[in-house]
Design a protein around this motif. Structure first.
Motif, PDB file in Angstrom:
ATOM      1  N   GLY A 154      -6.261   0.124  -6.157  1.00 38.14           N
ATOM      2  CA  GLY A 154      -5.391   0.211  -4.980  1.00 38.14           C
ATOM      3  C   GLY A 154      -4.565  -1.049  -4.831  1.00 38.14           C
ATOM      4  O   GLY A 154      -3.759  -1.386  -5.699  1.00 38.14           O
ATOM      5  N   VAL A 155      -4.793  -1.787  -3.742  1.00 41.64           N
ATOM      6  CA  VAL A 155      -4.044  -3.021  -3.469  1.00 41.64           C
ATOM      7  C   VAL A 155      -4.978  -4.211  -3.665  1.00 41.64           C
ATOM      8  O   VAL A 155      -6.022  -4.311  -3.009  1.00 41.64           O
ATOM      9  CB  VAL A 155      -3.474  -3.028  -2.041  1.00 41.64           C
ATOM     10  CG1 VAL A 155      -2.675  -4.306  -1.795  1.00 41.64           C
ATOM     11  CG2 VAL A 155      -2.587  -1.808  -1.820  1.00 41.64           C
ATOM     12  N   ARG A 208       0.829  -1.203   0.000  1.00 37.06           N
ATOM     13  CA  ARG A 208       0.000   0.000   0.000  1.00 37.06           C
ATOM     14  C   ARG A 208       0.873   1.267   0.000  1.00 37.06           C
ATOM     15  O   ARG A 208       0.559   2.248  -0.677  1.00 37.06           O
ATOM     16  CB  ARG A 208      -0.942  -0.009   1.205  1.00 37.06           C
ATOM     17  CG  ARG A 208      -1.998   1.096   1.132  1.00 37.06           C
ATOM     18  CD  ARG A 208      -3.116   0.878   2.117  1.00 37.06           C
ATOM     19  NE  ARG A 208      -3.879  -0.323   1.858  1.00 37.06           N
ATOM     20  CZ  ARG A 208      -4.800  -0.441   0.922  1.00 37.06           C
ATOM     21  NH1 ARG A 208      -5.061   0.582   0.116  1.00 37.06           N
ATOM     22  NH2 ARG A 208      -5.458  -1.575   0.770  1.00 37.06           N
TER      23      ARG A 208
END
Length: 478
Positions: free
Chosen positions: A106-107, A12
């Motif tokens: 994102g992740v 992240r």
């Protein structure tokens, strides 16, 4: 922090630096991944040989060649996939910029499966990289040797902070699922799929679940039975039957059952010789737990072909059961009307290889789809964007508080009328608006106001006279 927490936190943090967003960086990572499969084919094949007894040719054919093709497609098409996507406008937004912009989620957590350990783990990763995400990769612990090699090689070739590999068993997977992700991509079975969805719900994390399912084959008595059985035999016994889209059972009329069995038996001999156990192209069951599970399916059934097995070697010969009852463990009833994640006529498995088709399940077979552009879209947020012009306030006034509207009909026309115009069409429409604006300005001139006063003195309603043609025009256009 646990090892799993650290991996997610690093991914992240790396994503938040923004380095995964530029298209050049994504393409660079995809090219490095492609380089891995060119340079390290021997290590990949040796590990899969130990886990599933796949030959080197079989590993390339069913694992890595498809991945190389998927990566090449992503590299070639990425600028097109990631570009703003124009959409239709209504007349209220005709002069504005309206589009869809794909952006990274994102992740992403990718949990792979053991039956095709590279193909079903790396293919979602390709989509995650192409879409600009970070991704935590969790290979299946059942493929012990492959998981170890995957961890070693990926850390060498691609960004190990953005794309860390976390190995381990159930405990490690559970710890990963306690972390917050922006998407979870899981390939496996329905039981675990439910657990993953439950864990994802705690963080409102979207999921893609590839859960296999049932793949019945229907053989019509009037088709070329020899060709049908040859293709079904290939589809069923590839990877020793350990394929989520492999044929589970054959439905046919009783009158052709004997011939179907004979043709399948003939194809087994052609593909795997008289002794499949010694054939280099015939694999093994992944472990003894699955071996025992499959052997129990032979109970209370009539073996027409094969049936030989060796627990110490996790070997089960290509086997055909006949006169199978609807309540038996190898089969489920098929309703008159069916729904499925995919449909393939006159062959088996090959729809998986077509990147232009979405691959995914429905119902207990899962949700979401991937391959090619579908992978990119599945792991992107398709952001709706409208860049408004600070002009044409006369048109914009239609959206203001209702009591300010003089004619609701005009608002309906501008809002409900979608337009999809080319460059010439947009220019023509703007020209029309310019003429209308000129007319409106003319109507506000002193000469017009004097004319209005004269008409009113004769006892006529100016508003009624001027209100007729907009309503009729509106009805005509709608």
């Amino acid at each position: 922090m646990s090892r799993e927490q650290q991996a997610v936190a690093r991914a992240r943090k790396a994503f938040q630096t923004g380095r995964s967003r530029p298209l050049e960086y994504r393409i660079h990572q995809l090219k490095k991944l492609q380089q891995l499969f060119v340079e390290r084919q021997k290590e990949i094949s040796d590990a899969i040989k130990k886990d599933l007894n796949k030959s080197e040719v079989g590993t390339q054919l069913y694992e890595t060649l498809g991945l190389e093709g998927e990566i090449s497609l992503a590299i070639r098409k990425l600028k097109e996939w990631a570009a703003p996507r124009p959409v239709e406008k209504n007349l209220l937004t005709i002069s504005d910029t309206v589009y869809i912009q794909p952006e990274p989620l994102g992740v992403v957590l990718v949990i792979g499966a053991w039956n095709y350990p590279w193909a079903v783990t790396i293919q979602p990763l390709v989509g995650a990289i192409a879409a600009g995400n970070a991704a935590v990769i969790k290979p299946s612990e059942v493929c012990v040797h492959t998981a170890k090699v995957m961890e070693e090689l990926l850390s060498i070739y691609i960004d190990k902070e953005l794309y860390p590999v976390v190995n381990g068993g159930v405990a490690e997977t559970q710890e990963l699922l306690r972390q917050r992700f922006d998407h979870i991509f899981y390939t496996g079975n329905c039981v675990v799929g439910k657990l993953i969805m439950e864990a994802a719900a705690k963080h409102l994390t979207p999921v893609t679940l590839e859960l296999g399912g049932k793949s019945p084959c229907y053989i019509d008595k009037n088709c070329d039975i020899s060709i049908a059985c040859r293709r079904i035999t290939w589809g069923k016994y590839t990877n020793c039957g350990q394929t989520c889209i492999a044929p589970d059972y054959i439905l046919c009329e009783p009158s052709v059952q004997d011939r179907v069995i004979d043709e399948v038996k003939k194809a087994i001999k052609e593909f795997y010789t008289d002794n499949p156990k010694t054939c280099a192209d015939y694999g093994r069951i992944i472990n003894q737990r699955h071996f025992k599970r499959i052997v129990t399916m032979l109970e209370d059934s009539t073996v027409a072909v094969g049936g030989d097995n060796d627990e110490s070697d996790c070997y089960i010969a290509p086997t055909v059961l006949r006169d199978v009852k609807p309540e038996a463990k190898v089969i489920k009833r098929m309703t008159d009307e069916t729904s499925s994640g995919g449909l393939l006529a006159n062959d088996c498995l090959v729809h998986f290889s077509v990147s232009a088709l979405p691959f995914g399940g429905v119902g207990n077979s899962g949700m979401g789809c991937y391959h090619g552009k579908f992978s990119f879209d599945q792991l992107s947020h398709l952001r709706g964007c409208l860049i408004k012009q600070l002009k044409m306030e006369g048109v914009n006034s239609m959206r203001y508080p209702p009591h300010t509207l003089k004619k609701l009909g005009w608002a309906r026309f501008f809002i409900l009328k979608n337009v999809n115009l080319g460059w010439l069409g947009r220019m023509a429409l703007l020209a029309v608006f310019a003429v209308v604006a000129a007319v409106v300005l003319q109507l506000k001139s002193p000469e017009y106001m004097l004319l209005r006063s004269d008409i009113s003195s004769l006892g006529y309603s100016v508003d009624k006279i001027l209100g007729v043609w907009p309503d009729k025009l509106q009805n005509y256009l709608l």
